[in-house]
Scaffold this motif. Structure first.
Motif, PDB file in Angstrom:
ATOM      1  N   UNK A 323      49.003  49.506  25.168  1.00  0.00           N
ATOM      2  CA  UNK A 323      50.000  48.038  25.313  1.00  0.00           C
ATOM      3  C   UNK A 323      48.897  47.302  25.769  1.00  0.00           C
ATOM      4  N   UNK A 324      48.317  46.289  25.823  1.00  0.00           N
ATOM      5  CA  UNK A 324      47.597  45.143  26.910  1.00  0.00           C
ATOM      6  C   UNK A 324      48.090  43.990  27.332  1.00  0.00           C
ATOM      7  N   UNK A 325      47.558  44.441  28.835  1.00  0.00           N
ATOM      8  CA  UNK A 325      47.900  43.195  29.902  1.00  0.00           C
ATOM      9  C   UNK A 325      47.681  42.353  30.061  1.00  0.00           C
ATOM     10  N   UNK A 326      48.847  41.477  29.210  1.00  0.00           N
ATOM     11  CA  UNK A 326      48.361  40.277  29.183  1.00  0.00           C
ATOM     12  C   UNK A 326      49.506  38.712  30.374  1.00  0.00           C
ATOM     13  N   UNK A 327      49.086  37.961  30.188  1.00  0.00           N
ATOM     14  CA  UNK A 327      49.807  37.280  31.312  1.00  0.00           C
ATOM     15  C   UNK A 327      48.944  36.400  32.320  1.00  0.00           C
ATOM     16  N   UNK A 328      47.709  37.564  33.362  1.00  0.00           N
ATOM     17  CA  UNK A 328      46.483  36.888  33.954  1.00  0.00           C
ATOM     18  C   UNK A 328      45.748  36.092  33.543  1.00  0.00           C
ATOM     19  N   UNK A 329      45.030  36.420  34.316  1.00  0.00           N
ATOM     20  CA  UNK A 329      43.328  35.450  34.151  1.00  0.00           C
ATOM     21  C   UNK A 329      42.253  36.788  32.978  1.00  0.00           C
ATOM     22  N   UNK A 330      42.931  37.863  33.534  1.00  0.00           N
ATOM     23  CA  UNK A 330      41.965  38.819  33.720  1.00  0.00           C
ATOM     24  C   UNK A 330      43.391  40.236  32.612  1.00  0.00           C
ATOM     25  N   UNK A 331      42.672  40.358  31.445  1.00  0.00           N
ATOM     26  CA  UNK A 331      43.535  41.815  31.003  1.00  0.00           C
ATOM     27  C   UNK A 331      43.234  43.715  31.014  1.00  0.00           C
ATOM     28  N   UNK A 332      43.684  44.004  31.012  1.00  0.00           N
ATOM     29  CA  UNK A 332      43.175  45.619  31.303  1.00  0.00           C
ATOM     30  C   UNK A 332      44.063  45.928  29.601  1.00  0.00           C
ATOM     31  N   UNK A 373      38.289  53.365  31.418  1.00  0.00           N
ATOM     32  CA  UNK A 373      36.585  52.949  31.318  1.00  0.00           C
ATOM     33  C   UNK A 373      36.942  51.578  31.828  1.00  0.00           C
ATOM     34  N   UNK A 374      35.058  51.649  32.204  1.00  0.00           N
ATOM     35  CA  UNK A 374      34.659  49.938  32.575  1.00  0.00           C
ATOM     36  C   UNK A 374      33.902  49.674  31.574  1.00  0.00           C
ATOM     37  N   UNK A 375      34.856  48.851  31.182  1.00  0.00           N
ATOM     38  CA  UNK A 375      33.634  47.534  30.227  1.00  0.00           C
ATOM     39  C   UNK A 375      31.817  47.254  30.745  1.00  0.00           C
ATOM     40  N   UNK A 376      32.167  47.027  31.792  1.00  0.00           N
ATOM     41  CA  UNK A 376      31.551  46.657  32.641  1.00  0.00           C
ATOM     42  C   UNK A 376      31.368  46.455  34.400  1.00  0.00           C
ATOM     43  N   UNK A 377      30.839  46.425  35.013  1.00  0.00           N
ATOM     44  CA  UNK A 377      30.519  46.243  36.184  1.00  0.00           C
ATOM     45  C   UNK A 377      31.127  45.197  36.912  1.00  0.00           C
ATOM     46  N   UNK A 470      37.284  44.564  24.057  1.00  0.00           N
ATOM     47  CA  UNK A 470      35.884  43.689  24.957  1.00  0.00           C
ATOM     48  C   UNK A 470      36.032  42.498  26.307  1.00  0.00           C
ATOM     49  N   UNK A 471      35.323  42.545  26.437  1.00  0.00           N
ATOM     50  CA  UNK A 471      35.055  41.463  27.757  1.00  0.00           C
ATOM     51  C   UNK A 471      34.619  40.805  28.193  1.00  0.00           C
ATOM     52  N   UNK A 472      34.692  39.956  28.193  1.00  0.00           N
ATOM     53  CA  UNK A 472      33.510  38.746  28.003  1.00  0.00           C
ATOM     54  C   UNK A 472      32.230  38.412  27.496  1.00  0.00           C
ATOM     55  N   UNK A 473      31.769  39.001  26.396  1.00  0.00           N
ATOM     56  CA  UNK A 473      31.218  38.811  25.308  1.00  0.00           C
ATOM     57  C   UNK A 473      32.155  38.060  23.725  1.00  0.00           C
ATOM     58  N   UNK A 474      33.417  38.390  23.806  1.00  0.00           N
ATOM     59  CA  UNK A 474      34.230  37.898  23.174  1.00  0.00           C
ATOM     60  C   UNK A 474      35.777  37.832  24.210  1.00  0.00           C
ATOM     61  N   UNK A 475      36.556  36.768  24.101  1.00  0.00           N
ATOM     62  CA  UNK A 475      37.600  36.313  24.302  1.00  0.00           C
ATOM     63  C   UNK A 475      38.773  36.127  23.353  1.00  0.00           C
ATOM     64  N   UNK A 476      38.966  36.595  22.226  1.00  0.00           N
ATOM     65  CA  UNK A 476      40.010  36.115  21.615  1.00  0.00           C
ATOM     66  C   UNK A 476      40.897  36.237  22.173  1.00  0.00           C
ATOM     67  N   UNK A 477      42.021  34.356  21.505  1.00  0.00           N
ATOM     68  CA  UNK A 477      42.882  33.808  21.812  1.00  0.00           C
ATOM     69  C   UNK A 477      42.738  33.386  23.287  1.00  0.00           C
ATOM     70  N   UNK A 478      41.626  33.086  23.481  1.00  0.00           N
ATOM     71  CA  UNK A 478      41.471  32.086  25.485  1.00  0.00           C
ATOM     72  C   UNK A 478      40.314  31.102  24.346  1.00  0.00           C
ATOM     73  N   UNK A 508      40.650  41.482  24.258  1.00  0.00           N
ATOM     74  CA  UNK A 508      40.241  41.164  25.315  1.00  0.00           C
ATOM     75  C   UNK A 508      40.202  41.223  26.685  1.00  0.00           C
ATOM     76  N   UNK A 509      39.496  41.230  27.524  1.00  0.00           N
ATOM     77  CA  UNK A 509      39.059  41.200  29.086  1.00  0.00           C
ATOM     78  C   UNK A 509      39.806  40.310  29.490  1.00  0.00           C
ATOM     79  N   UNK A 510      39.563  39.490  28.574  1.00  0.00           N
ATOM     80  CA  UNK A 510      40.882  37.517  29.004  1.00  0.00           C
ATOM     81  C   UNK A 510      41.451  37.394  27.329  1.00  0.00           C
TER      82      UNK A 510
END
Ligand SMILES: [Zn+2]
Length: 527
Positions: A323-332, A373-377, A470-478, A508-510
């Motif tokens: 499950x992808x948490x979507x609908x906000x500015x940031x996803x997990x 798991x954190x992609x980055x800090x 991935x987060x911030x390197x690629x924001x697919x769909x955005x 994506x994280x976005x």
């Protein structure tokens, strides 16, 4: 005026061996110009200001990210509190761009004329020319700072002696500074004074900062200059736990200039229905104040999403048991295992983590989050970490990040509205290569990859469904794929190749999800 001061003096609590709070405040008013300060009606200040963001650094806990070099002209009506700030903000992070806009606060509401962020609300996007009302959170946070750096703050204190309290001298950089506590309308300030001159030197609040815990946020005033018989601090520095995050050099001060009412005018369509100032104590100050450091504030009272554009966070089923948490500015991304769950990233803050845990407990009942798991800090993708760790999750981070997150998870956090407020025994795993979480059927990997965004970066991969994260390197769909790879996208392509992964899609994280073969086509067209 003398009567008011005399009354204040008598009403103040008696403190032996030291000036009473009212005496300290009155001394500061005299040092700032006495009557000339009390007669102040309007003020215009032109300044240059620079911003650094501590938690968008390359290394976790490393050198802060210089983000913005700005000039502004600020006009105030001291009697009504109305303020207008005309900004030219020149950003170098996360992307080079210039925003020119005006912020007006008047009558308890706020308005922005122009574009001030990459994360624009629907109202801003649909307004021509671009403009929008401020969220009640931004009104509250901005008002707190306008009060803090107002030359009239001391006069306000003198007029409200019952809100003043004695506090012990404060030790700052080896010096002992007399101090008072003031309960303002929007915050509790600790004002500290230069023992030699009596001038205010430091005005501090206690703020929650998700990665640093309970924090000192202080405005440090210096380079006092006399303008029209009134003293003004030409250097104004904000410190977060002792580190300079904003440095302002005042270039010009104009005392009691004529200001027409139209200076503070908010157009009717933006005045009607404007959110009222959020209640003191409900404001995530460091989020609302610091997202503009990098020009990315989503100016919304829902914080996590824009209610005009989204019905809120939701779980999007992107693969069986994923499950992808979507609908906000940031996803997990939540991955279901036989008896537990894995989540990638803990964005924005504890409110989003709470929502995610709640939604997951309904969708995957009886399965706790065993790993986060954190992609980055970076703060916007990690600030919700405490809730998961407090619930017992193991925190998985990339090389060089473990000590930073152990410190995060053991820093006191009494001030966070949603923070767990319990002692956490951090269980942090640092990944120097790859780390596989398995239940015997499903393998979920975290892979260290080279990239231009953050040191110790982990790419996520769910093997059986061939899905990357991935987060911030690629924001697919955005962000639409460009004709050629940029450094972030190249890092994704190289990471996949180096670890011999075979993704069909990435979440994506976005944004949402995107096709990896489409990214490979871009890679093939690059060279
Ligand atoms: Zn980032």
């Amino acid at each position: 005026m003398k009567k008011t001061l005399l009354f204040a003096l008598l009403a103040a609590p008696f403190v032996s061996h030291a000036a009473s709070p009212t005496e300290s405040v009155n001394k500061a008013i005299e040092a700032m110009g006495g009557n000339n300060l009390q007669q102040l009606k309007t003020l215009t200040v032109r300044a240059r200001t620079r911003h650094w963001e501590p938690h968008q650094s390359v290394q976790a806990g490393g050198e802060m990210r210089f983000s913005c070099d700005s000039i502004y002209t600020q006009s105030r009506d001291v009697s009504t509190g109305a303020t207008r700030t005309d900004w030219e903000r020149n950003y170098v992070y996360p992307a080079t761009r210039t925003y020119k806009f005006s912020e007006i606060l008047a009558g308890g509401i706020g308005y922005v004329n122009g574009i001030d962020t990459t994360a624009r609300t629907k109202q801003s996007l649909e307004s021509n020319p671009p403009q929008h009302t401020m969220s009640g959170l931004r009104v509250a946070a901005t008002t707190r700072e306008l009060t803090r750096n107002s030359p009239s703050l001391l006069v306000e204190m003198a007029k409200n002696p019952k809100r003043l309290q004695a506090v012990a001298d404060q030790n700052v950089d080896g010096r002992s500074l007399p101090a008072v506590r003031y309960q303002g309308n929007n915050a509790t300030y600790i004002a500290m004074f230069d023992p030699a001159t009596g001038l205010p030197e430091r005005i501090r609040t206690r703020d929650y900062e998700p990665l640093e815990g309970d924090s000192n946020y202080a405005l440090v005033l210096s380079d006092w200059c006399t303008v029209d018989g009134f003293n003004y601090p030409y250097k104004q520095v904000y410190q977060l736990n002792g580190r300079n995050v904003i440095e302002t050099s005042v270039e010009d001060v104009n005392v009691n200039p004529p200001l027409g009412a139209d200076v503070f005018a908010i157009p009717e369509p933006y005045r009607a229905g404007a959110p009222k100032m959020a209640a003191y104590g409900k404001v995530p100050y460091q989020w609302v104040l610091r997202r503009p450091f990098i020009g990315t504030l989503l100016d919304s009272d829902a914080v996590l999403y824009d209610p005009q554009a989204s019905s809120g966070l939701r779980l999007a089923d992107v693969a069986p048991g994923v499950s992808h948490v979507q609908g906000g500015s940031h996803n997990s991304l939540i991955v279901e295992m036989d008896k537990f769950l894995v989540v990638f990233d803990a964005p924005i803050g504890e409110a989003q983590s709470k929502w995610t845990m709640d939604a997951a407990s309904k969708k995957y009942p009886g399965k706790p989050f065993k790993y986060v798991v954190l992609t980055h800090h970076h703060m916007d993708h990690s600030s919700g970490i405490r809730i998961y760790a407090a619930a017992g999750a193991t925190v998985v981070v990339g090389q060089g990040n473990a000590d930073f997150f152990k410190k995060v998870l053991t820093s006191p956090d009494s001030l966070g509205a949603d923070s767990p407020k319990k002692k956490i025994n951090p269980n942090v795993v640092e990944v120097a290569g790859s780390y596989i979480i398995t239940d015997g059927k499903r393998d979920v990997g975290a892979y260290l990859i080279e990239n231009p965004h953050a040191a110790g970066y982990l790419m996520g991969y769910v093997h059986d469904v061939k899905l990357g994260f991935v987060t911030d390197l690629w924001s697919p769909g955005r962000d639409p794929l460009p004709p050629r790879l940029n450094p972030g996208l190249a890092a994704v392509v190289n990471g996949v190749k180096n670890w011999n992964l075979e993704p069909e899609r990435f979440a994506g994280g976005h944004g949402s999800t995107g096709s990896f073969p489409d990214l490979l086509k871009v890679a093939a067209a690059t060279n």
